[in-house]
Write a protein that holds these residues in place. Structure first.
Motif, PDB file in Angstrom:
ATOM      1  N   SER A 169      74.325  44.600   6.135  1.00 24.42           N
ATOM      2  CA  SER A 169      73.565  45.538   7.530  1.00 24.42           C
ATOM      3  C   SER A 169      72.477  46.061   7.260  1.00 24.42           C
ATOM      4  O   SER A 169      72.342  47.219   6.830  1.00 24.42           O
ATOM      5  CB  SER A 169      75.034  45.846   8.139  1.00 24.42           C
ATOM      6  OG  SER A 169      75.213  46.780   9.592  1.00 24.42           O
TER       7      SER A 169
ATOM      8  N   THR B 251      82.871  40.385  10.114  1.00 21.78           N
ATOM      9  CA  THR B 251      81.905  38.847   9.431  1.00 21.78           C
ATOM     10  C   THR B 251      83.034  38.693   8.217  1.00 21.78           C
ATOM     11  O   THR B 251      83.811  39.363   8.051  1.00 21.78           O
ATOM     12  CB  THR B 251      80.688  39.625   8.668  1.00 21.78           C
ATOM     13  OG1 THR B 251      80.034  38.307   7.771  1.00 21.78           O
ATOM     14  CG2 THR B 251      80.931  41.089   7.962  1.00 21.78           C
TER      15      THR B 251
ATOM     16  N   TRP C 182      72.366  41.523  10.301  1.00 24.41           N
ATOM     17  CA  TRP C 182      73.391  41.315   9.129  1.00 24.41           C
ATOM     18  C   TRP C 182      74.174  40.164   9.029  1.00 24.41           C
ATOM     19  O   TRP C 182      73.204  38.622   9.647  1.00 24.41           O
ATOM     20  CB  TRP C 182      75.299  41.660  10.092  1.00 24.41           C
ATOM     21  CG  TRP C 182      75.662  41.527  10.723  1.00 24.41           C
ATOM     22  CD1 TRP C 182      74.673  42.019  12.379  1.00 24.41           C
ATOM     23  CD2 TRP C 182      76.281  40.848  11.254  1.00 24.41           C
ATOM     24  NE1 TRP C 182      75.331  41.797  13.496  1.00 24.41           N
ATOM     25  CE2 TRP C 182      76.678  40.420  12.901  1.00 24.41           C
ATOM     26  CE3 TRP C 182      77.341  40.044  10.600  1.00 24.41           C
ATOM     27  CZ2 TRP C 182      77.171  40.262  13.100  1.00 24.41           C
ATOM     28  CZ3 TRP C 182      78.356  39.145  11.429  1.00 24.41           C
ATOM     29  CH2 TRP C 182      77.937  39.462  12.994  1.00 24.41           C
TER      30      TRP C 182
ATOM     31  N   ILE D 172      82.090  45.556   9.590  1.00 21.61           N
ATOM     32  CA  ILE D 172      80.126  46.739   9.914  1.00 21.61           C
ATOM     33  C   ILE D 172      81.191  47.205  10.772  1.00 21.61           C
ATOM     34  O   ILE D 172      81.496  47.166  12.241  1.00 21.61           O
ATOM     35  CB  ILE D 172      79.596  45.662  10.141  1.00 21.61           C
ATOM     36  CG1 ILE D 172      78.824  44.802   9.446  1.00 21.61           C
ATOM     37  CG2 ILE D 172      78.230  46.330  10.617  1.00 21.61           C
ATOM     38  CD1 ILE D 172      78.055  43.845   9.306  1.00 21.61           C
TER      39      ILE D 172
ATOM     40  N   SER E 240      70.272  45.646  15.031  1.00 19.22           N
ATOM     41  CA  SER E 240      71.060  45.515  13.654  1.00 19.22           C
ATOM     42  C   SER E 240      70.814  44.077  13.263  1.00 19.22           C
ATOM     43  O   SER E 240      70.594  43.719  14.014  1.00 19.22           O
ATOM     44  CB  SER E 240      72.406  45.603  14.073  1.00 19.22           C
ATOM     45  OG  SER E 240      73.214  45.645  12.957  1.00 19.22           O
TER      46      SER E 240
ATOM     47  N   GLN F 119      79.341  48.169   4.871  1.00 22.40           N
ATOM     48  CA  GLN F 119      80.612  47.088   5.946  1.00 22.40           C
ATOM     49  C   GLN F 119      81.646  47.384   4.677  1.00 22.40           C
ATOM     50  O   GLN F 119      81.581  48.570   3.891  1.00 22.40           O
ATOM     51  CB  GLN F 119      80.465  45.828   4.233  1.00 22.40           C
ATOM     52  CG  GLN F 119      79.718  45.581   3.429  1.00 22.40           C
ATOM     53  CD  GLN F 119      79.497  43.701   3.247  1.00 22.40           C
ATOM     54  OE1 GLN F 119      78.380  43.856   3.379  1.00 22.40           O
ATOM     55  NE2 GLN F 119      80.163  43.427   2.971  1.00 22.40           N
TER      56      GLN F 119
ATOM     57  N   THR G 251      74.939  52.807   8.724  1.00 21.20           N
ATOM     58  CA  THR G 251      75.895  51.322   8.590  1.00 21.20           C
ATOM     59  C   THR G 251      76.185  50.785   7.637  1.00 21.20           C
ATOM     60  O   THR G 251      75.618  51.711   6.076  1.00 21.20           O
ATOM     61  CB  THR G 251      74.880  50.113   9.633  1.00 21.20           C
ATOM     62  OG1 THR G 251      75.787  49.190   9.969  1.00 21.20           O
ATOM     63  CG2 THR G 251      73.991  49.845   8.671  1.00 21.20           C
TER      64      THR G 251
END
Length: 496
Positions: free
Chosen positions: A317, A297, A336, A274, A334, A263, A261
Motif C-alpha cells: 500500500s 486484500t 495497493w 490495510i 492510495s 497492512q 498506511t
C-alpha cells in the motif's frame, strides 16, 4: 529489502532539454569518468519510452528508490540494495537528466553513512534538500536520516529516528528464510525495525517505519529552506486496534497533515487488512489518531506468485497527496495490490482516493487494464506537484503466456515481468490506457539474488515528466556487464 529477507531483503515534457517525450540520450558514467553506451539504436519499439540503465554494474542492484530535484530536474538520484560482500548500498546520480551517471557504493560503514543493509528511501523537497534513510546492516532499532545539499554527491547525518522494540535482531523466521510464511504470531508482529520510508512536503520531512515490537511509528522535522532542517520531534507510536503492521508508507498534505498506511497481518499469504492513520496538524501538538480500516486484500505479507516465487509480495500500500494548488489540491491517493480469487496468482493493482484525509475513500478501481489472469505487483505512485498529474507503475506479467514472444523468456507462463504504467490528469477519477514502460522482459529467478525484484519500487514525477524506476535483467540497453537474464540493474525511463 525488508524483514521478508533481512539478510539480503497533463504531462508536458520539459524537465531538461534531453528529456523530451520518448527521446532521451542514453549514456553511462562512473566515478572514474563518462563512458557513453551508444545503445539508443537498440530501441526498436516506438510505443515504449527509451530505457536508461542507471547502474550498469556487476552483481544485483534491486529494490530501488528514486528522487528528482524539483529545483533542478536534471538532477536524478537512485539508490538500491547492493548484495556485494560486506555492508553497502548502490547509488547512481545524474546531473544532466540521465545522459550520464556517477555510480558508487555507499553506506559501507567507512564514512559518514552507517553500514547499509537495505530498504533505501529518498525524497527531495521543494527547496532542493535531498533526504535519505535505510536500514543499517547491524539491524539496530533506530533509523538513520541523512541530508544532501549537493544533489546526492555527499550526505550528512541529521539524526536517528528511534524504533526500538523487544526481541533480538532476527527473533524468528523472517523472509531471509524462504519458507518464513509459517512464522509465529510474535514474528508476524515483527521483532526489529523494518521498511522505513521518508517523504517531504509543506515545510516538513517525515519518516515512518515498523518498530521492533511491530508498532507503526513516525517522526517529523521542520524544514525552513535550503539546508535548514530542524531536529526530529519525538517518535509517535500508533496505539489502538490495528496499530501493528508493516510494509507501509507516509504522505504529507498541503496543510502539513500526515497520513500513514500499512497492512496487517504481515506474515502469511493473506487475507489482510490495510489501515491508515491521520495526524491532522503534522508537526503540531495533536498527534496521530486511532488507526482507521481502509480495505481488505487477499495479498498477505508473504504472498508467493510466479514472478516472485522466491521472494513473495505484499499488498504494498502506497500513498500520495496532491499539493499542487490545482482543482484536486488536498486529495489523497492510495494504491495497493489485490488477488482475486485468493491464492489464484491473479494479482491486480488497485487505486482509491480520499477528499477527507482518509476518513472515507472512493470505490476501489483496478488500474491494470489487461483481460488475463497473470500477475501484477509492486506498484509505485507519484504526483506531479506542478500540475496534480498522477503516475503509477508496476511489474506486470500480462504478456507472459509461456508461448514465446516478447513477454516470455523461458516457455513458462506468468514468471517473467515487464514494467507497465498509467497516468491521470483527472484527479484519479479516470486514467489513460496502460502503456509498456520497460523495453525488455525480465526474469527475477535468473538473478539468483534471494530477493527477486524486492519488496517495493519508487517513482518520481516532476515538472511534467514521470520517472518510473525498476529492476531489470533483460539487458535491453546492452550495457548490463553480466549480460541478459542474469543479475539485475536499475533502470529508469522518462515519460512526459
Amino acid at each position: 529489502m525488508t524483514n521478508r529477507s533481512h539478510a539480503m531483503r497533463g504531462l508536458v515534457a520539459g524537465a531538461a532539454a534531453a528529456m523530451v517525450l520518448f527521446t532521451v540520450g542514453i549514456g553511462a558514467a562512473s566515478a572514474a569518468g563518462a563512458a557513453p553506451s551508444g545503445k539508443l539504436a537498440r530501441h526498436k519499439n516506438p510505443a515504449v519510452p527509451p530505457n536508461i540503465n542507471a547502474t550498469h554494474a556487476t552483481g544485483n542492484q534491486a529494490e530501488q528508490t528514486i528522487a528528482v530535484n524539483p529545483t533542478n530536474p536534471s538532477n536524478i538520484v537512485i539508490v538500491s540494495n547492493d548484495p556485494s560482500p560486506g555492508p553497502g548500498l548502490f547509488e547512481a546520480y545524474s546531473m544532466d537528466g540521465g545522459a550520464s551517471w556517477v555510480t558508487q557504493e555507499i553506506a559501507t560503514g567507512d564514512g559518514v553513512l552507517g553500514p547499509g543493509c537495505c530498504d533505501p528511501s529518498l525524497a527531495f523537497d521543494e527547496f532542493g534538500n535531498l533526504f535519505f534513510t535505510y536500514l543499517l546492516s547491524t539491524f539496530p532499532n533506530a533509523i538513520p536520516v541523512y541530508l544532501s545539499t549537493d544533489g546526492g554527491v555527499q550526505f550528512a547525518s541529521i539524526g536517528d529516528v528511534p524504533a526500538k522494540g523487544k526481541g533480538n535482531a532476527f527473533g524468528g523466521p523472517g523472509k531471509h528464510e524462504k519458507n518464513g510464511a509459517s512464522a509465529s504470531d510474535e514474528q508476524e508482529r515483527g521483532s526489529f525495525a523494518d521498511q522505513p520510508t521518508i517523504t517531504t512536503g509543506a515545510g516538513s520531512v517525515w519518516v515512518t517505519v515498523t518498530a521492533g515490537n511491530g508498532h507503526v511509528i513516525a517522526a517529523g522535522a521542520k524544514v525552513t529552506g535550503f539546508g535548514g532542517v530542524g531536529t526530529f520531534q519525538p517518535t509517535e507510536v500508533l496505539r489502538g486496534h490495528g496499530a501493528h503492521g508493516d510494509y507501509g508508507d507516509v504522505a504529507i498534505g498541503p496543510d502539513g497533515q500526515v497520513v500513514l498506511t500499512w497492512q496487517y497481518p504481515t506474515g502469511r499469504e493473506g487475507p489482510a487488512k490495510i489501515w491508515t492513520a491521520l495526524d491532522p496538524d503534522g508537526l503540531g501538538p495533536k498527534g496521530f489518531g486511532k488507526p482507521r480500516f481502509m480495505t481488505n486484500t487477499n495479498v498477505g505479507g508473504f504472498d508467493y506468485i510466479p514472478p516472485q516465487a522466491g521472494r513473495s509480495v505484499d499488498a504494498e500500500s502506497n500513498l500520495a497527496y496532491d499539493r499542487s494548488g490545482g482543482p484536486y489540491n488536498g486529495r489523497l491517493y492510495s494504491i495497493w495490490t489485490q488477488e482475486t480469487p485468493n491464492e489464484s496468482n491473479n494479482t491486480d493493482i488497485m487505486f482509491q482516493y480520499s477528499d477527507d484525509d482518509g476518513a472515507t475513500w472512493s470505490d476501489a478501481m483496478r488500474l491494470n487494464d489487461d483481460s488475463g489472469t497473470n500477475s501484477q505487483f509492486n506498484p509505485a505512485i507519484a504526483v506531479d506537484q506542478s500540475s496534480g498529474a498522477i503516475g503509477v507503475s508496476w511489474y506486470d506479467s500480462r504478456l507472459d503466456l509461456g508461448q514465446g514472444g516478447p513477454g516470455d523468456t523461458d516457455g513458462v507462463p506468468d514468471d517473467d515481468a515487464q514494467v507497465w504504467g498509467t497516468t491521470s490528469v483527472a484527479g484519479g477519477q479516470s486514467f489513460g490506457s496502460n502503456f509498456q514502460i520497460s523495453l525488455g522482459t525480465s526474469n527475477s529467478a535468473d538473478a539468483q539474488n534471494g530477493v527477486d525484484y524486492g519488496d517495493y519500487t519508487h517513482d518520481a514525477f516532476v515538472d511534467g515528466v514521470f520517472y518510473p524506476c525498476w529492476s531489470d535483467n533483460s539487458n535491453s540497453t546492452g550495457d548490463n556487464p553480466d549480460g541478459a537474464l542474469s543479475t539485475l540493474d536499475v533502470y529508469v525511463a522518462t515519460v512526459g
